[in-house]
Design a protein around this motif. Structure first.
Motif, PDB file in Angstrom:
ATOM      1  N   GLY A   9       8.127 -14.241   0.038  1.00  0.00           N
ATOM      2  CA  GLY A   9       8.337 -12.794   0.039  1.00  0.00           C
ATOM      3  C   GLY A   9       7.344 -12.097   0.951  1.00  0.00           C
ATOM      4  O   GLY A   9       6.134 -12.293   0.834  1.00  0.00           O
ATOM      5  N   LEU A  51      11.781   5.377   1.462  1.00  0.00           N
ATOM      6  CA  LEU A  51      13.254   5.255   1.512  1.00  0.00           C
ATOM      7  C   LEU A  51      13.948   6.595   1.264  1.00  0.00           C
ATOM      8  O   LEU A  51      14.889   6.947   1.982  1.00  0.00           O
ATOM      9  CB  LEU A  51      13.742   4.217   0.491  1.00  0.00           C
ATOM     10  CG  LEU A  51      13.472   2.747   0.824  1.00  0.00           C
ATOM     11  CD1 LEU A  51      13.931   1.854  -0.330  1.00  0.00           C
ATOM     12  CD2 LEU A  51      14.173   2.334   2.110  1.00  0.00           C
ATOM     13  N   ALA A 112       5.656 -13.821  -4.280  1.00  0.00           N
ATOM     14  CA  ALA A 112       5.606 -12.374  -4.015  1.00  0.00           C
ATOM     15  C   ALA A 112       7.013 -11.872  -3.698  1.00  0.00           C
ATOM     16  O   ALA A 112       7.214 -11.092  -2.766  1.00  0.00           O
ATOM     17  CB  ALA A 112       4.658 -12.116  -2.838  1.00  0.00           C
ATOM     18  N   ASP A 307       5.921  -6.954  -8.356  1.00  0.00           N
ATOM     19  CA  ASP A 307       7.026  -6.723  -9.300  1.00  0.00           C
ATOM     20  C   ASP A 307       7.518  -7.999  -9.986  1.00  0.00           C
ATOM     21  O   ASP A 307       8.103  -7.937 -11.062  1.00  0.00           O
ATOM     22  CB  ASP A 307       8.219  -6.098  -8.557  1.00  0.00           C
ATOM     23  CG  ASP A 307       7.970  -4.643  -8.189  1.00  0.00           C
ATOM     24  OD1 ASP A 307       6.831  -4.168  -8.357  1.00  0.00           O
ATOM     25  OD2 ASP A 307       8.929  -3.981  -7.727  1.00  0.00           O
TER      26      ASP A 307
HETATM   27  C1  LIG Z   1      12.865   4.097  -3.677  1.00  0.00           C
HETATM   28  C2  LIG Z   1      11.561   3.546  -4.168  1.00  0.00           C
HETATM   29  C3  LIG Z   1      10.443   4.384  -4.182  1.00  0.00           C
HETATM   30  C4  LIG Z   1       9.216   3.892  -4.639  1.00  0.00           C
HETATM   31  N1  LIG Z   1       8.151   4.716  -4.644  1.00  0.00           N
HETATM   32  C5  LIG Z   1       6.955   4.271  -5.096  1.00  0.00           C
HETATM   33  C6  LIG Z   1       5.819   5.122  -5.090  1.00  0.00           C
HETATM   34  O1  LIG Z   1       5.901   6.276  -4.667  1.00  0.00           O
HETATM   35  N2  LIG Z   1       4.650   4.612  -5.564  1.00  0.00           N
HETATM   36  C7  LIG Z   1       4.528   3.330  -6.026  1.00  0.00           C
HETATM   37  O2  LIG Z   1       3.437   2.913  -6.440  1.00  0.00           O
HETATM   38  N3  LIG Z   1       5.595   2.496  -6.031  1.00  0.00           N
HETATM   39  C8  LIG Z   1       6.798   2.926  -5.580  1.00  0.00           C
HETATM   40  N4  LIG Z   1       7.877   2.083  -5.585  1.00  0.00           N
HETATM   41  C9  LIG Z   1       7.735   0.697  -6.089  1.00  0.00           C
HETATM   42  C10 LIG Z   1       7.147  -0.255  -5.032  1.00  0.00           C
HETATM   43  O3  LIG Z   1       7.809  -0.118  -3.800  1.00  0.00           O
HETATM   44  C11 LIG Z   1       7.233  -1.700  -5.530  1.00  0.00           C
HETATM   45  O4  LIG Z   1       6.557  -1.785  -6.759  1.00  0.00           O
HETATM   46  C12 LIG Z   1       6.579  -2.677  -4.539  1.00  0.00           C
HETATM   47  O5  LIG Z   1       7.370  -2.745  -3.384  1.00  0.00           O
HETATM   48  C13 LIG Z   1       6.437  -4.082  -5.146  1.00  0.00           C
HETATM   49  O6  LIG Z   1       5.893  -4.946  -4.180  1.00  0.00           O
HETATM   50  P1  LIG Z   1       6.318  -6.489  -4.155  1.00  0.00           P
HETATM   51  O7  LIG Z   1       5.569  -7.117  -3.035  1.00  0.00           O
HETATM   52  O8  LIG Z   1       6.186  -7.074  -5.503  1.00  0.00           O
HETATM   53  O9  LIG Z   1       7.874  -6.469  -3.837  1.00  0.00           O
HETATM   54  P2  LIG Z   1       8.608  -5.994  -2.502  1.00  0.00           P
HETATM   55  O10 LIG Z   1       7.783  -5.055  -1.723  1.00  0.00           O
HETATM   56  O11 LIG Z   1       9.967  -5.559  -2.932  1.00  0.00           O
HETATM   57  O12 LIG Z   1       8.729  -7.336  -1.656  1.00  0.00           O
HETATM   58  C14 LIG Z   1       9.464  -8.457  -2.111  1.00  0.00           C
HETATM   59  C15 LIG Z   1       9.897  -9.248  -0.888  1.00  0.00           C
HETATM   60  O13 LIG Z   1      10.387 -10.509  -1.310  1.00  0.00           O
HETATM   61  C16 LIG Z   1      11.535 -10.841  -0.581  1.00  0.00           C
HETATM   62  N5  LIG Z   1      12.326 -11.798  -1.373  1.00  0.00           N
HETATM   63  C17 LIG Z   1      13.047 -11.549  -2.478  1.00  0.00           C
HETATM   64  N6  LIG Z   1      13.624 -12.684  -2.925  1.00  0.00           N
HETATM   65  C18 LIG Z   1      13.242 -13.664  -2.075  1.00  0.00           C
HETATM   66  C19 LIG Z   1      13.517 -15.060  -1.998  1.00  0.00           C
HETATM   67  N7  LIG Z   1      14.299 -15.676  -2.886  1.00  0.00           N
HETATM   68  N8  LIG Z   1      12.965 -15.761  -0.977  1.00  0.00           N
HETATM   69  C20 LIG Z   1      12.177 -15.154  -0.066  1.00  0.00           C
HETATM   70  N9  LIG Z   1      11.887 -13.835  -0.095  1.00  0.00           N
HETATM   71  C21 LIG Z   1      12.414 -13.110  -1.094  1.00  0.00           C
HETATM   72  C22 LIG Z   1      12.232  -9.502  -0.354  1.00  0.00           C
HETATM   73  O14 LIG Z   1      13.099  -9.564   0.771  1.00  0.00           O
HETATM   74  C23 LIG Z   1      11.043  -8.577  -0.115  1.00  0.00           C
HETATM   75  O15 LIG Z   1      10.700  -8.502   1.239  1.00  0.00           O
HETATM   76  C24 LIG Z   1       9.115   2.543  -5.110  1.00  0.00           C
HETATM   77  C25 LIG Z   1      10.242   1.705  -5.093  1.00  0.00           C
HETATM   78  C26 LIG Z   1      11.454   2.205  -4.620  1.00  0.00           C
HETATM   79  C27 LIG Z   1      12.655   1.292  -4.598  1.00  0.00           C
END
Ligand SMILES: Cc1cc2nc3c(=O)[nH]c(=O)nc-3n(C[C@H](O)[C@H](O)[C@H](O)COP(=O)(O)OP(=O)(O)OC[C@H]3O[C@@H](n4cnc5c(N)ncnc54)[C@H](O)[C@@H]3O)c2cc1C
Length: 438
Positions: A9, A51, A112, A307
Motif C-alpha cells: 500500500g 477529494l 499499509a 486504517d
Molecule cells: C473524503 C475523505 C476525506 C478525509 N478527510 C480527512 C481529514 O480531513 N482528516 C483526517 O485525519 N483524515 C481524513 N480522511 C481519512 C484519511 O484519508 C485516512 O484515514 C488515511 O488515508 C489512511 O491512511 P492509510 O495509509 O491507512 O490508507 P490509504 O491512504 O487509503 O492508503 C492505502 C493504500 O493501499 C492501497 N491498497 C489497498 N489494497 C491493496 C492491496 N491489496 N495491495 C496493494 N495495495 C493496496 C490503496 O491503493 C492505497 O493506495 C479522509 C478520508 C476521505 C475518504
C-alpha cells in the motif's frame, strides 16, 4: 544485513514510511544492504482530505496525488494488488494489472493497505451506489452532478427532472458531510448558468443512522454543522437508515420514499480485504492486530498502521486509534523508526499521539473546526482547513500547484462543465464504426 522491506500500500502510511526509511537508511540503500519495495495498484498516493475540493472543481485532480516514483527514487514501486500474504513463508502474491500473479519475497513486511467502504446488504446498493474514497469516484461524482443538471434543464418530463435533481448521501462523517457540502455548493453556484433550474429545485438528502453529524469535531460543533446544513436547505435525516434503493427508488427507515439518480455511500470503512487473506493476526473487528509499537502481535518482522490496523491508543487506555490521516501520518514516522530499530536489534518504542480534533470544509468560505479545544466556524474555520491541509499535502511541488489552483479560482469563476464523456472515450468511435457497417 541484506534486508528486503516490503510495504503493501502506497497511501498515507506507505508513502510516509518509505520516505523516512529512504532518508534514514540512505547509506544502506546505496550499498544494497537494504531494499525497499512498495506494492500498490496506483502509482500515486491520494491526499484524501482534498477529494471534496476536487469534486467541487476547486482543485485539479492531478494536484491532490503524489507520484510515488518521483518522490521515492530509491524505492522500487510495483503496480498491482497483493492478493495473499504468507508471512510464515515471507512471501506475498502480487496480481499485476496485466499478466499472471507472481510471488514476491521479503524479510520485513509493512501492511499499509488502508480501508475500503463498509457496505451493508441493502437491495439496489451495488447497482446505484458510489463511494467517495478515490480520485476516480470524486471526479465521476462531479461530472455526474453537472451532467444531471444538464439532463434536468433539457427534459420536459417532470419525473425525470425530479429524479435527476435528487442527490442522496448516506453517512454523516468526514467524507459524507464534506462531499455533500462541497457538491451542494458547486451545484448551487452552477445553477446561474441554467435558465430553468433554481438552487431550491435541487434536493440534497443526508441520511445518518446515529443522532449526530461530523463526530470528528465534537458534539457542539457537530450540532452547529447540522444547523448550517439545514439552513442551506439540505435535508438531514438523523436516526434514519437506508433500507432499499432498487433502480434508484430510495426507501428510508423513517417511512419516506423517493426516486434519486445519485446515491453516495460514505457510511464507514473496513480494512482492505487483503488483511483477511493473510496469516497475520486480526482483532475482533477484522483489523490487523497491532501492538503499541506497531509491530503485529505475536509475530516477527511484521508491522502495520493506518486504517487497516487496530492500534491501541496509549493516551486513551482500552480504546483504539481512529482511522484517520492524523494518526496515519504520525504512525508512519514511528513505524519507520521502529523498523530501523528492529533491523539494528534495538528496543522498539510506543506510538503515542492524543487526537487533537479536526477541521472540515463545508464549501467555499465555509467550514468548521475544533482543534486543541479551539472552536471555529464559517470563514476562519475554512481558512484554517485550507492552510492546515496545504501544510500537510506531500511535496513542495504539490503545495505550489494547490496554491495556484486556489489563486486562479479567486480571479476566475469556477469550472462548471461535466467531462463525463471521458469515462466513455470509445463511444464516439464505436458509433462511427456502426455507421460504416450500416
Ligand atoms: C473524503 C475523505 C476525506 C478525509 N478527510 C480527512 C481529514 O480531513 N482528516 C483526517 O485525519 N483524515 C481524513 N480522511 C481519512 C484519511 O484519508 C485516512 O484515514 C488515511 O488515508 C489512511 O491512511 P492509510 O495509509 O491507512 O490508507 P490509504 O491512504 O487509503 O492508503 C492505502 C493504500 O493501499 C492501497 N491498497 C489497498 N489494497 C491493496 C492491496 N491489496 N495491495 C496493494 N495495495 C493496496 C490503496 O491503493 C492505497 O493506495 C479522509 C478520508 C476521505 C475518504
Amino acid at each position: 544485513m541484506n534486508q528486503h522491506i516490503l510495504i503493501v500500500g502506497g497511501g498515507y502510511v506507505g508513502l510516509y514510511t518509505a520516505l523516512r526509511l529512504q532518508r534514514k537508511l540512505h547509506s544502506e540503500l546505496r550499498s544494497g544492504q537494504v531494499r525497499i519495495t512498495i506494492i500498490d495498484p496506483q502509482s500515486y498516493m491520494t491526499y484524501q482530505p482534498f477529494l471534496p475540493e476536487a469534486a467541487a472543481g476547486n482543485l485539479s485532480p492531478r494536484h491532490l496525488v503524489a507520484p510515488l516514483r518521483r518522490i521515492l527514487p530509491k524505492v522500487q514501486i510495483l503496480n498491482g494488488r497483493v492478493t495473499k500474504v504468507n508471512h510464515a513463508g515471507r512471501t506475498v502474491t502480487l496480481q499485476p494489472a496485466e499478466g499472471a500473479p507472481r510471488e514476491v519475497s521479503y524479510d520485513v513486511i509493512v501492511m499499509a493497505a488502508g480501508s475500503i467502504s463498509r457496505t451493508l446488504p441493502i437491495p439496489g446498493l451495488t447497482d446505484i451506489g458510489i463511494g467517495f474514497k478515490t480520485v476516480g469516484e470524486a471526479i465521476a461524482l462531479r461530472n455526474r452532478v453537472l451532467h444531471l443538471l444538464d439532463v434536468a434543464e433539457s427534459t420536459e418530463d417532470p419525473e425525470v427532472r425530479r429524479r435527476a435533481l435528487t442527490f442522496v448521501v448516506v453517512g454523516a462523517g468526514f467524507a459524507g458531510v464534506e462531499a455533500l457540502a462541497e457538491l451542494e455548493d458547486m451545484a448551487k453556484h452552477s445553477t446561474r448558468y441554467y435558465r430553468n433550474i433554481k438552487p431550491s429545485d435541487i434536493r440534497w438528502v443526508l441520511v445518518e443512522a446515529t443522532n449526530r453529524v461530523l463526530p470528528e469535531v465534537g458534539p457542539e460543533m457537530g450540532k452547529w454543522t447540522l444547523e448550517q446544513l439545514r439552513e442551506r436547505g439540505i435535508e438531514v435525516k438523523l436516526d434514519t437508515r437506508l433500507e432499499s434503493c432498487v433502480d434508484g427508488h430510495v426507501v428510508l427507515s423513517d417511512g419516506s420514499e423517493f426516486d434519486a439518480e445519485t446515491l453516495v455511500w460514505t457510511a464507514g470503512v473496513k480494512p482492505s480485504p487483503v488483511v483477511a487473506d493473510s496469516d497475520l493476526p486480526l482483532d475482533e473487528r477484522g483489523r490487523l492486530k497491532a501492538t503499541t509499537t506497531l509491530a503485529l502481535a505475536g509475530t516477527r518482522d511484521a508491522f502495520a498502521a493506518g486504517d487497516a490496523a487496530g492500534v491501541p491508543d496509549v493516551t486513551n487506555p482500552g480504546q483504539y486509534c481512529a482511522p484517520n490521516a492524523q494518526h496515519a501520518v504520525r504512525q508512519a514516522k514511528v513505524l519507520a523508526d521502529n523498523i530501523i530499530r528492529h533491523l539494528r536489534g534495538q528496543q522498539l518504542v510506543d506510538y503515542r499521539h492524543k487526537y487533537v480534533g479536526s477541521v472540515a470544509g463545508l464549501g467555499l468560505h465555509q467550514g468548521v473546526a475544533n482543534v486543541y479545544g479551539v472552536k471555529l466556524r464559517g470563514f476562519p474555520a475554512w481558512f484554517m482547513h485550507r492552510t492546515y491541509h496545504l501544510s500537510r499535502v506531500p511535496t513542495l511541488n504539490r503545495k505550489v500547484r494547490v496554491v495556484v489552483d486556489w489563486t486562479l479560482a479567486l480571479f476566475f469563476k469556477r469550472e462548471t462543465i461535466s467531462l463525463g464523456e471521458m469515462e466513455h472515450p470509445r463511444d464516439g468511435f464505436r458509433a462511427a464504426v456502426e455507421t460504416t457497417r450500416r
